[in-house]
Each structure stands twice: as C-alpha cells, then as structure tokens.
Design an enzyme around this catalytic site. Structure first.
Site, mmCIF file in Angstrom:
data_model
loop_
_atom_site.group_PDB
_atom_site.id
_atom_site.type_symbol
_atom_site.label_atom_id
_atom_site.label_comp_id
_atom_site.label_asym_id
_atom_site.label_seq_id
_atom_site.Cartn_x
_atom_site.Cartn_y
_atom_site.Cartn_z
ATOM 1 N N THR A 120 -121.863 40.082 6.276
ATOM 2 C CA THR A 120 -121.476 41.363 6.873
ATOM 3 C C THR A 120 -120.488 41.160 8.012
ATOM 4 O O THR A 120 -119.440 41.821 8.088
ATOM 5 C CB THR A 120 -122.731 42.096 7.384
ATOM 6 O OG1 THR A 120 -123.577 42.405 6.272
ATOM 7 C CG2 THR A 120 -122.370 43.378 8.105
ATOM 8 N N HIS A 133 -123.780 45.920 4.635
ATOM 9 C CA HIS A 133 -124.999 45.107 4.673
ATOM 10 C C HIS A 133 -124.890 43.955 3.687
ATOM 11 O O HIS A 133 -124.156 44.008 2.691
ATOM 12 C CB HIS A 133 -126.235 45.948 4.364
ATOM 13 C CG HIS A 133 -126.397 46.268 2.896
ATOM 14 N ND1 HIS A 133 -127.040 45.429 2.013
ATOM 15 C CD2 HIS A 133 -125.989 47.335 2.164
ATOM 16 C CE1 HIS A 133 -127.045 45.967 0.809
ATOM 17 N NE2 HIS A 133 -126.396 47.127 0.867
ATOM 18 N N CYS A 134 -125.612 42.902 3.995
ATOM 19 C CA CYS A 134 -125.854 41.816 3.043
ATOM 20 C C CYS A 134 -127.368 41.706 2.944
ATOM 21 O O CYS A 134 -128.040 42.672 2.614
ATOM 22 C CB CYS A 134 -125.160 40.531 3.472
ATOM 23 S SG CYS A 134 -125.375 40.083 5.206
ATOM 24 N N SER A 135 -127.923 40.531 3.245
ATOM 25 C CA SER A 135 -129.378 40.416 3.282
ATOM 26 C C SER A 135 -129.891 40.631 4.699
ATOM 27 O O SER A 135 -130.683 41.520 4.966
ATOM 28 C CB SER A 135 -129.821 39.047 2.755
ATOM 29 O OG SER A 135 -131.229 38.951 2.743
#
Length: 747
Positions: free
Chosen positions: A654, A646-648
């Site tokens: 990602t 995950h990222c944001s």
C-alpha cells in the site's frame, strides 16, 4: 333431674319448640310433645330441654315454656336433644332431635399478594374441639356489587379474572356439618395495570423529562404515579415501589415528570409505576443519560512555524468520555484525560485564521464549545529572507553564467559530480540515476542507510483507540495500528463501544495532508466495517494490492460478490456490476445500496494480482502501467471521496503504490523527486509504510524506469535487495483458520 322452676344451666342454648298434651283429671300418662324443632343455634348454644353431645356429658334443664336455650356448648359439634312433658310426677314419652352448633369464624384473614387481575388471601382454621370436616366459603364482591362465591378445602385462595385497580370486599366463613360460621370480611384492591410507552421526552445536562401513557382501564384519571431514579454510580439496588434502597423518588398525578438537579454526563436508571388505593403496579424502567457540559477553550498557541497549533481546554464538570477537536478542516477524537493538557493539531498553514471547537462526548451525546479563532504565526520574515537569498543566488548565478558564456570556447563543459537539490532530500530528475548508482554501491549500502533512518519514524505516537479492549480483535497485525490523530473514524453506533474504529489512516499526497486512505485487508468480522468506511467516505475507488490467499495463508477476506448475486453487510448491499481481468490486474465495477437511506454509491475496484507479499514484482513495467490506469481514473473522478488502498496489513505494498503515484506526479509537476522525504511523511501518519527495504529500492527502480521511458540515455540497474528483518506480527486473536472462505451466496 332438676325440678320445675330450677335455674337454667350455664351451657349454651338450643331453642327447642314443643306442644305438650296432658290429662287434668288424673295422673294418667301424658301425651308426648309435638312438633319438636330447632329454632336457632350458635357456635355454643342449642335451645332445648336435654342435650347430650356424642361422646360427652349430658345436661338436663326444666322449663314451663315451650322453648329452651341450651348454652355452653362446643362449636361445630353434634348434639342429641330429648324433650318430654311432666305433670304430677308423670312423664310423657321422649321426642328426640339431633343437631349441630355453628363453627367458630375463621382467624387472621389477611392479604398474601395481589396482581392486576388476582388477589391471594389466607386465614387460620376455626377454633374448636374437632378440626376435621371443615370447608370454607369465599365470597368476592366488587364492581357493581357483583359477587361470586367459591368453596375450598384449604385455608388460602387466589381469586382470579378480576379488574385492575379495583376495590373488592372478600368474605370468608367456615362450614361444617352443613352449618356455617359468621363471615370474616376484608376489603382490598387489585394492582393497577402498568404504565406504557415510557420514554425520554427531552434532556439537558441537569434534567430529564419523562412521559408515559396511563394504564389501561377505566380509572386513568384517579392514578398517582411514582418516579424513582438513581445513577449508574449509585445503583438503585432493590427496585422497591415502597422506597427501600431508593436514591430519589417523587410522585405526581400527571403522565409526565421532569427530574431536575441531576449530574451532567451521567447515566441514570429511571423507574415509573402507577398507584391506586395504595397498591402499586408493576415497574416500567428506562435508562437515560444527561448531556455533558461544554468545555471552555483556554488557549490556542501557534507552533511549528505556523504549521500547527496547541489547543488547550478546561475539564468540564460531570462525566465525559472523549473530545472531538476541530480546527479548520482538521478533525480528531481525543481521550477524555487530555483536557487541560493541550493537544497538538498539525497540517495547518502559516499566517491563517482557523475556527477551533471542542465537542464534549458522553454516551453518544455531543455538546460543542464556544468557538475560538486560532491564528497561526506568520512566516513572512522567514519567507522574505529566503526570497532575498534566492534572488542573490540568482543574480550571482546569472553573473557566473554570462562569464562562462564568454569563456565557453576556451573551457570544457564540466559534468556535475555532486547532486543538486532544491530542498533536502528532493532530487532533480537529471540527477536521479546518479543517486541510484551511488546508493547501489557496496550491496545497496546507500539504500540500507536511508531505510535505516526511516525505521523509528512516527514511533511513540498515541494508539490508544486501536489498543482499546473492544478494538484489538479488529486488527489483523499486532504492530500495525493507526495513530489516534490520523485514524479514519467511522460514525459511532449507539451503545456499541468501539463501533467508530477501523484499522485505517489518512495518508498525505502531493499537495494535501489527506489524499489517500490506507487500510488493512478486511477480516471476516470487519467486512461490514470496511464497506461502512467506503460508504461514509463516499469513495468511488478501492485499490487492492494482495490476493485473498497467498502461500497457503489467508491475506484478506473476500469482501465483494463473486457473481451477480448481491451480498449484504449490515445496512449495505454490494452488487457486482462488471469485471474485466487482464494478466496482471482486474477492474471491477460495484454498486453499494444503503437499505435504510435508500441511496446508491458506484465503486470501482482496481485489483493488482502480481505483487508478492513482502517482496516486489519481477519488473516495474506492469506496476507502472497499473498506476497509469489508476491515475487516469482518479483524475476523471473528482466528485467522490478519497481513494482507499489496501493490501494485507495496509503498509507495505500500500505504501509503495501511494508513494509511486505521488512521486511520479511530483516528477511531472516539479521536475524533482523525493522518495526519502515522502516515505518519511507517510510513516508520520501510519507505521511501517513501505514495509521492507526491497520495496524501498523497488520504488526507486519504478521512478527510474519511468524516467528512462522519457529519457532513453539513462540506463538503470534493477537490483533487488530485501531486508527481511522489517516484518509485521500477526494478531493471532483476530486471524483464525477458515476451512471455507466463501459462503453459499458467494459473499
């Protein structure tokens, strides 16, 4: 004065007794009567000779007896009675007595209400000329002829501390001036206690069996029970034990009842109460669904050259919510409106047999269909043609090769000017630098053109679950929503709509259609769902590619403990075991403990710290080093579930890291690489994977840098060209300002 022997008057009677004294020889004065007393009275009579009601008319009667009844008197009234003896015209002195007639009985004695320990009665006042001065006595006789008498001034009473389900005899009489009326009696009963432990013993798609415990008390063997039911579509309305507004009702002497002939897939409201002496208890209620009906699979047709099937099933009778489709290991949840319409299942292999089932889901109940075998079509003819063609090319190539070998001293070696691909979009390792060089021309025009072709990839697929009202607040961004077919479902919780939803998608890898899970950074209210995802997928690896705060904005909730103090999210307790921080990334070992299941799961978090949102790192080298550490861990951790990245938003950084890992392994195993093809595949599973053009270019730079380390003669260029138009849109309803991101516990 009436003469002796006259007829008695029509008034009521007062019985007066007296003894006369007289002298026979001469008419001398008579002795007065002696021992004058009242012997009996009614509400309209006193026995005597002469009675005068205070404020009323007097009446005189003669008698030769020593008693007399004065009739026609008013009830509940005071009278003065005088008696004297008379002989030969001579009267004795008067003897006087004051007394009262009895009140009339109370009127309209009736039951107002009853509970399991009280009875409330009311009555009308006694009739009479004077309504003042009345009080009432109430006698209640019940178990073992035990009685209790109470006195009240009002015309109603609540008798309390009675025994449930018991018959009582209640008598009420009026009192005035110390004289009581005749009693009025009413037999009534207290309500039974309510049934207890009402529960659903078993259910089918057309019946529900209820059980309960009899009410407390000594009469459990004498109760009658009523069962009342109505579906949610047909509300019970007034829950009246007598039956007004009831849809269906039955009675039984047993402490269980099977309700039959119900509609499948329907939520029913059940009510049960006890009855004794025709008096009902309080109601106990329970809501129970009937099971849905299993579907029939109508057809399973192979499509896409054997790489998918179209599954079609009948619409079941009764109610249903969703369908769970399983073909081989491919599982998905489909909307209830898709029965008889056909659903496409992809990522299958040609010339294979798969077992297909469709499970009908309603209110947490699942009924699986009879399985069907789906056969994907064979690609043998096509494969044979391809193999034959390849053999032909090989023979021609060998012929050309030998011819060239014979003339190689006379002809210079040619450098290829066109790229050679084993498959469309897949580029040989030795041609990759040339491919980048061509795409960099005219301000990265080639990259822009490739990226533009990816813009609409995957659009138009169903995202109904993510758009459901109960799920919209769980999405960090409005336009980054998982597709229904590739979303990662959580285990649903009973009576919690949307409890199976998290913004996460299965992502393909080098050889498997499901090799990674891409998800968004948790929101404050989805941290618990995030850890449920890790636990249910049994994942030992979490990859984080964002910082919690970037450019003054919250990008991800801090979902792991800051120190050794554990954090609790629902049934899961998260503990930080160790942490190692370097210049560009951190590695944390965490332990999950499920408090209900009493089991643990070890998780390692790889947190890359140096990747700006939307942009790219300053150099490929740190990210390549990070990918190498991550890949070594994944290769040695084969027993767990899929890695969660995950990222944001879970698409830009990602997608870039997942693509880098897959393409470097493709380069190592096959000697070729296909960035365009793989990004296209990822976008078919989750929108906007590799979110910006700059990230797409950076992906190529990382691959080229990896090649450069193993082939120093390749000299890459490192352009950075960002297409800022490919942005994502924040979900304002889900993201709010938080003055304090970390609670006192550090969670």
């Amino acid at each position: 004065m009436a003469r002796a022997g006259g007829n008695p008057g029509v008034w009521g009677s007062l019985v007066l007794l007296g003894v006369c004294g007289c002298t026979v020889a001469r008419a001398a004065a008579l002795n007065p009567v002696r021992t004058l007393r009242v012997e009996a009275q009614t509400n309209s009579s006193i026995n005597g000779i002469r009675c005068i009601r205070y404020g009323g008319i007097n009446e005189t009667q003669n008698t030769i007896d020593n008693n007399v009844t004065m009739g026609g008197l008013d009830p509940g009234s005071s009278y003065e009675c005088s008696v004297w003896a008379e002989k030969n015209g001579v009267n004795s002195t008067w003897d006087m007595l004051n007394h009262f007639t009895a009140p009339n009985p109370v009127m309209n004695l009736s039951l107002v209400t009853q509970t399991n320990d009280s009875i409330t009665l009311s009555w009308g006042t006694s009739q009479g000329p004077d309504f003042q001065g009345y009080n009432y006595s109430v006698q209640c006789t019940g178990n073992g002829d035990r009685s209790e008498t109470q006195h009240v001034e009002n015309t109603s009473i609540t008798i309390e501390k009675l025994e449930a389900g018991t018959v009582y005899s209640v008598s009420v009489w009026a009192n005035k001036n110390g004289v009581s009326s005749f009693p009025k009696t009413l037999n009534t009963s207290t309500a039974p206690n309510e049934v207890t432990h009402l529960q659903n013993e078993s259910l089918t798609n057309s019946s529900v069996t209820l059980t309960w415990n009899p009410p407390d008390g000594p009469y459990s063997h004498t109760y009658t029970y009523w069962v009342h039911w109505a579906s949610e579509e047909e509300p019970q309305g007034k829950q009246d034990p007598v039956g007004h507004g009831a849809k269906s009702k039955a009675k039984t002497n047993e402490s269980w009842y099977e309700v039959t002939a119900l509609r499948s897939g329907t939520l029913y409201n059940f009510s049960v109460w006890a009855e004794r002496n025709h008096v009902p208890s309080s109601i106990q209620s329970l809501q129970v669904p009937t099971a849905p009906v299993a579907v029939n699979i109508i057809s399973c047709i192979s499509t896409s050259g054997g790489y998918g099937v179209i599954l079609k099933w009948s619409c079941p009778s009764g109610g249903y919510e969703t369908f769970e489709v399983e073909v081989g290991r491919q599982r998905s949840t489909q909307d209830g409106s898709l029965c008889e319409k056909g659903v496409s299942v992809s990522d299958l292999s040609p010339a294979q047999s798969y077992t297909a089932t469709v499970t009908t889901v309603f209110n947490g109940l699942r009924v699986q269909s009879i399985s069907m075998t789906c056969n994907t079509e064979s690609t043998g003819v096509i494969a044979g043609a391809i193999v034959g063609t390849l053999l032909l090319f090989i023979l021609v190539g060998l012929l050309i090769f030998f011819l060239k070998r014979r003339r190689k001293m006379r002809q210079p070696k040619e450098v290829p000017k066109a790229l050679v691909s084993s498959f469309p979009g897949d580029i040989l390792a030795k041609d990759f630098a040339e491919h980048i060089k061509e795409n960099e021309k005219d301000s990265n025009y080639g990259f822009a053109e490739e990226y533009q072709q990816l813009a609409l990839e995957g659009q138009g697929q169903s995202q109904m679950v993510a758009l459901a009202p109960e799920n919209t607040s769980k999405n960090r961004f409005r336009n980054v929503l998982p597709y229904d077919w590739s979303r990662v479902p959580l285990k649903p919780r009973h009576e919690e709509p949307g409890s199976d939803y998290i913004n996460a998608s299965f992502i393909p890898g080098l050889w498997s259609p499901k090799e990674f899970i891409a998800t968004q950074g948790p929101l404050p209210h989805t941290v618990s769902d995030f850890w449920r995802l890790v636990w249910e997928q049994r994942s030992h690896t979490v990859v984080m590619l964002t910082n919690c705060m970037e450019s003054g904005r919250v990008k991800c909730e801090h979902y792991w403990p800051l120190d050794a103090q554990p954090c609790t999210h629902g049934q899961l307790q998260v503990t930080l075991i160790s942490e190692e921080v370097t210049e560009n990334w951190a590695v944390r070992d965490l332990q999950l403990f499920h408090m209900e299941e009493q089991q643990t799961l070890s998780v390692r978090q790889f947190h890359y710290l140096a990747w700006p949102d939307h942009g790219v790192p300053y150099s490929p080298d740190p990210l390549l080093a990070f990918q190498k550490v991550l890949r070594q861990w994944l290769d040695h951790t084969m027993d767990g579930g899929l890695p969660i990245v995950h990222c944001s938003a879970g698409v830009g950084r990602t997608g870039t890291l997942i693509a880098l890992d897959v393409l470097l392994r493709q380069l190592e195993c096959e000697g070729l690489v296909g960035p365009f093809n793989f990004v296209k595949r990822m976008r078919e599973s989750r929108p906007l994977m590799v979110q910006t053009e700059a990230q797409y270019v950076f992906l190529h730079q990382c691959i080229l840098r990896s090649l450069q380390k193993s082939a120093p003669d390749l000299v890459p260029k490192e352009p950075v060209y960002e297409n800022v138009a490919s942005l994502i849109y924040e979900n304002a309803a889900a993201i709010r300002a938080h003055d304090s991101e970390v609670s006192a516990s550090g969670c």
